[in-house]
Design an enzyme around this catalytic site. Structure first.
Site, PDB file in Angstrom:
ATOM      1  CD  GLU A  15      -2.644   1.467   0.066  1.00  0.00           C
ATOM      2  OE1 GLU A  15      -2.583   2.605  -0.441  1.00  0.00           O
ATOM      3  OE2 GLU A  15      -3.308   0.522  -0.410  1.00  0.00           O
ATOM      4  CD  GLU A  75     -10.085  -3.673  -3.106  1.00  0.00           C
ATOM      5  OE1 GLU A  75     -11.303  -3.617  -3.376  1.00  0.00           O
ATOM      6  OE2 GLU A  75      -9.638  -3.707  -1.948  1.00  0.00           O
ATOM      7  CD  GLU A 127     -10.910   4.169  -9.612  1.00  0.00           C
ATOM      8  OE1 GLU A 127     -10.262   3.443  -8.822  1.00  0.00           O
ATOM      9  OE2 GLU A 127     -12.046   4.592  -9.355  1.00  0.00           O
TER      10      GLU A 127
END
Length: 785
Positions: free
Chosen positions: A478, A530, A539
């Site tokens: 992340e 995702e 995106e």
């Protein structure tokens, strides 16, 4: 919105279905109700009442004005020796309607005037072919609307044109409505239109032209056929002339015989303020009470699912206007006995009962319940524009992650895909990328969740591993430093330290370091992401996976999702177009922005025919795929490539390292009926995993309207994307709409360009272009890599 409102989604009072706001309209009423009469109508169960703005005395004054003007004109001609057939000087003064007086109206400012719906005089004839009558009508309408606006009326209904035959007449009416929006500074203007020209659905009052004997002969179709879309055509002309004003609405007259669903869908997309039901529409049921047909009930229930549900007006269903005028206030008893009080209550209840209102309240109570994806929060998102997320350049907030995590369907499908992949790994004895370490010689699956957010997919990977008895080593990547803190906490409290949490942009990750080997990196057997957006790739999922897929083991490594496709369909959405038009002064790129929006009040203008579906695939991305990355490109072409100036693709000077992710499509859609489109609706489908056993079904998710129930029913994670057109594109019947769209890149950003053309067939093998949009580009608001 006040927290106490029953329509506030944040309050505990949010009704399961909308209330019916019932209004009473009487075509024979010429005066505003008195206070007593108004409250008597409310006692019968109505919520509001319509009121005429002027009375019969004013109408007679207008008639006398016209006739006196004709007499003066004839006298002028006689004085100059002109024959009756010769025209008078066109520059002669036209009759001017004097200002209203207190004798011309019974509408005055009051405490409840805001609850009255002003109704313009139905005899006004803006469409008259007589220029004098149309001029007088325009003056009268301006006087009435200006006065109603002064009195405090919030809504003013103007009866629409009674014929659609003459384009000139409708244009004249449209110009008059445009003028009203300037006359009325605060009130909404609502044009009363029939759903279609069903005989008997129009106003009963004679037009001014008819009263004065100047009405032209009606044009009738010798075949007796009714053009179902002619009334909508007239409405489209009116609102186009008014540039889609946010204060312009339509009141829809519901016919006795409902038309085909295609026309109902067309009106569903329009800015409906009222649905009006005349007494003729109601049937008498077995008990002798009024009722609506099953088709009318279904239409009403559907229209009431709009976020701004239309109000309902019952026309000519009582109370009887004569009895209402004669009826005085009931006698009050200073000190009634219980028996006397009961008798008064029973009499009032009997006098005030209205069978039509009682039936509508019955329908209100028996509306079908909302479905699983119609929560109060989702209802508030209907047709509400949102800027697309830029997850690469922006760090999302916890509330945004939390909203996404509220969709169990999406994560159930992901878990199923991961589970099937792990089962196949065991069943087909596929190799792993793990390296044995002290005390562990058995192979372990190397799994990475890239773009972990707050960790919902990490939890699903652990659950899949537990259910299949699969030993894994798991990494959670992340880039958002704030979400990274949350992941560390989750790993400690929820995941028992089973996860290696890495703060990094997935494209810069060095790869997994297996347990017991701090100086060794290996490959990933299953990569889970995702990154999908409303259009699949909007995106930048392709660009992100490009940067990490070099760590996927070859040839046996798996990407979840494995592939995704973008889909398009032209739509009509007047509400959203009006919203964008109101933003243009503050947002000059409003019509060049692909918006994320829960499309609801829309009309899919195209039909599915063999080989040409209503929803068509634009392009596809699959993972993993062999690509040349930027650092590999520099090694191959030397350091000079590092200083290449970014352009608009490899043909314009950029290095072209992302050209493999550019796409183009050209799609053809068939439209049976005439209509207008305001943009393109975008959806996506994704194959998360394709089981090795071909007898098993693919694990898929979809937002395409005709596929979502089959592949991922009740999934709410993604709203559609909307590509607007700056100018609405009108097209005739039997038209083909050709959509061209490009996904463009300059190696630093990604944007879309789109164009729509309309072609009509004029012969078996010949078609002509009848319209086209401009080329739109979202480059100014591109998604940054």
């Amino acid at each position: 919105m006040a927290s106490s409102s029953s329509l506030n989604p944040e309050s505990g009072n949010f009704h399961s279905r909308p209330n019916f706001y019932l209004g009473q309209h009487d075509q024979d009423r010429t005066d505003t109700l008195t206070d007593d009469q108004y409250y008597q109508v409310l006692d019968t169960g109505f919520s509001f009442v319509t009121t005429p703005i002027t009375n019969g005395r004013f109408r007679q004054r207008v008639v006398d004005l016209y006739r006196s003007h004709l007499e003066e004109r004839e006298q002028w001609k006689q004085e100059r020796g002109l024959s009756a057939s010769q025209s008078a000087n066109a520059s002669l003064p036209v009759p001017i309607v004097p200002a209203l007086t207190d004798k011309d109206t019974t509408l005055f400012p009051s405490s409840y005037v805001g609850s009255l719906v002003a109704y313009a005089s139905p005899w006004i004839d803006l469409c008259s072919s007589d220029p004098l009558i149309s001029s007088i009508s325009r003056q009268v309408l301006n006087l009435e609307v200006g006065y109603a606006n002064f009195c405090g009326a919030r809504s003013i209904i103007v009866p629409g044109p009674r014929s659609d035959e003459s384009g000139k007449d409708v244009a004249q009416f449209a110009r008059g409505i445009n003028e009203l929006l300037r006359v009325s500074t605060r009130a909404n203007i609502i044009v009363h239109m029939p759903m279609y020209r069903e005989p008997g659905l129009e106003e009963k009052t004679d037009l001014l032209s008819t009263t004065l004997g100047a009405a032209a002969a009606e044009k009738k179709d010798p075949s007796g056929e009714i053009d179902l879309f002619s009334a909508w055509d007239s409405w489209h002309t009116i609102r186009t002339a008014c540039t889609y004003s946010m204060r312009l609405f339509v009141a829809l007259r519901i016919p006795k015989r409902l038309p085909e669903r295609e026309l109902q869908d067309r009106w569903f997309a329009e800015p409906l303020h009222y649905l009006t039901f005349s007494s003729d529409i109601f049937q008498v049921n077995r008990t002798g009470n009024p009722s609506l047909s099953r088709h009318h009930q279904e239409m009403l229930n559907r229209y009431m699912r709009l976020k701004n549900a239309p109000w309902l007006i019952l026309s000519d269903v009582g109370p009887d206007p004569k009895k209402l005028a004669e009826k005085s206030s009931p006698k009050s008893l200073d000190f009634p006995s219980l028996a006397e009080a009961k008798q008064v209550l029973q009499e009032n209840r009997r006098d005030n009962h209205n069978a039509h209102v009682s039936y509508m309240r019955y329908l209100e109570r028996n509306q079908p319940p909302y479905g699983n994806i119609e929560s109060p929060t989702l209802i508030t998102f209907q047709d509400w524009l949102q800027s697309p997320l830029q997850p690469l350049s922006d760090n999302l907030e916890s509330a945004t992650y939390e909203m996404f995590e509220g969709d169990p369907v999406k994560y159930d499908q992901y878990e199923l895909a991961i589970t099937e992949a792990m089962r196949d790994w065991k069943e087909f004895r596929k190799p792993t990328s793990s390296v044995p370490y002290e005390g562990h010689s058995e192979p372990e699956l190397m799994v990475a969740v890239a773009g972990a957010g707050r960790g919902p997919l990490v939890t699903r990977v652990l659950r899949a591993a537990a259910s299949t008895g699969t030993a894994i080593q798991l990494w959670a990547l992340e880039k958002n430093q704030n979400a990274y803190v949350y992941l560390l906490r989750q790993n400690e409290r929820e995941w028992n330290g089973q996860v290696t949490v890495v703060k990094t942009d997935m494209r810069g990750w060095k790869g997994p370091t297996p347990k017991g080997h701090s100086n060794v990196t290996t490959k990933v057997d299953i990569l889970v992401t995702e990154l999908l957006g409303s259009f699949g790739d909007n995106e930048l999922s392709p660009e992100c996976i490009d940067g990490i897929q070099r760590h996927i083991a070859r040839p046996h490594g798996i990407s979840i999702p494995a592939s995704y496709t973008a889909h398009l369909s032209p739509i009509s959405t007047p509400r959203i177009h009006a919203d964008l038009g109101s933003r243009i002064t503050t947002d000059p790129h409003a019509f060049d922005t692909p918006w994320v929006v829960r499309l609801f009040a829309i009309d899919f203008v195209c039909q599915s025919v063999p080989l040409l579906h209503r929803f068509q695939e634009a392009w596809e991305f699959s993972h993993p795929v062999e690509v040349t990355r930027a650092d590999d490109f520099i090694e191959e072409h030397g350091m000079a490539a590092k200083h290449t100036t970014p352009g608009i693709g490899s043909m314009s000077g950029s290095s072209g390292t992302n050209e493999h992710n550019a796409r183009h499509c050209h799609l053809t859609f068939v439209c049976r009926s005439r209509g207008v489109i305001h943009g393109l609706a975008g959806y996506f489908e994704s194959t998360l995993y394709e089981p090795m056993d071909k007898k098993k079904e693919l694990v898929e998710i979809s937002t395409v309207p005709d596929q979502i129930d089959r592949k991922s029913k009740d999934m709410i994670s993604w709203f559609p994307i909307f590509f607007p057109l700056r100018q609405p594109l009108y097209f005739p019947q039997d038209t083909e709409l050709e959509v061209s769209m490009w996904r463009q890149t300059d190696d630093t950003s990604v944007w879309y360009e789109w164009l729509v053309e309309a072609f009509a067939w004029v012969g078996p093998k010949t078609r002509i272009k009848v319209g086209a949009s401009e080329l739109h580009s979202s480059r100014k608001v591109a998604c940054l890599m």
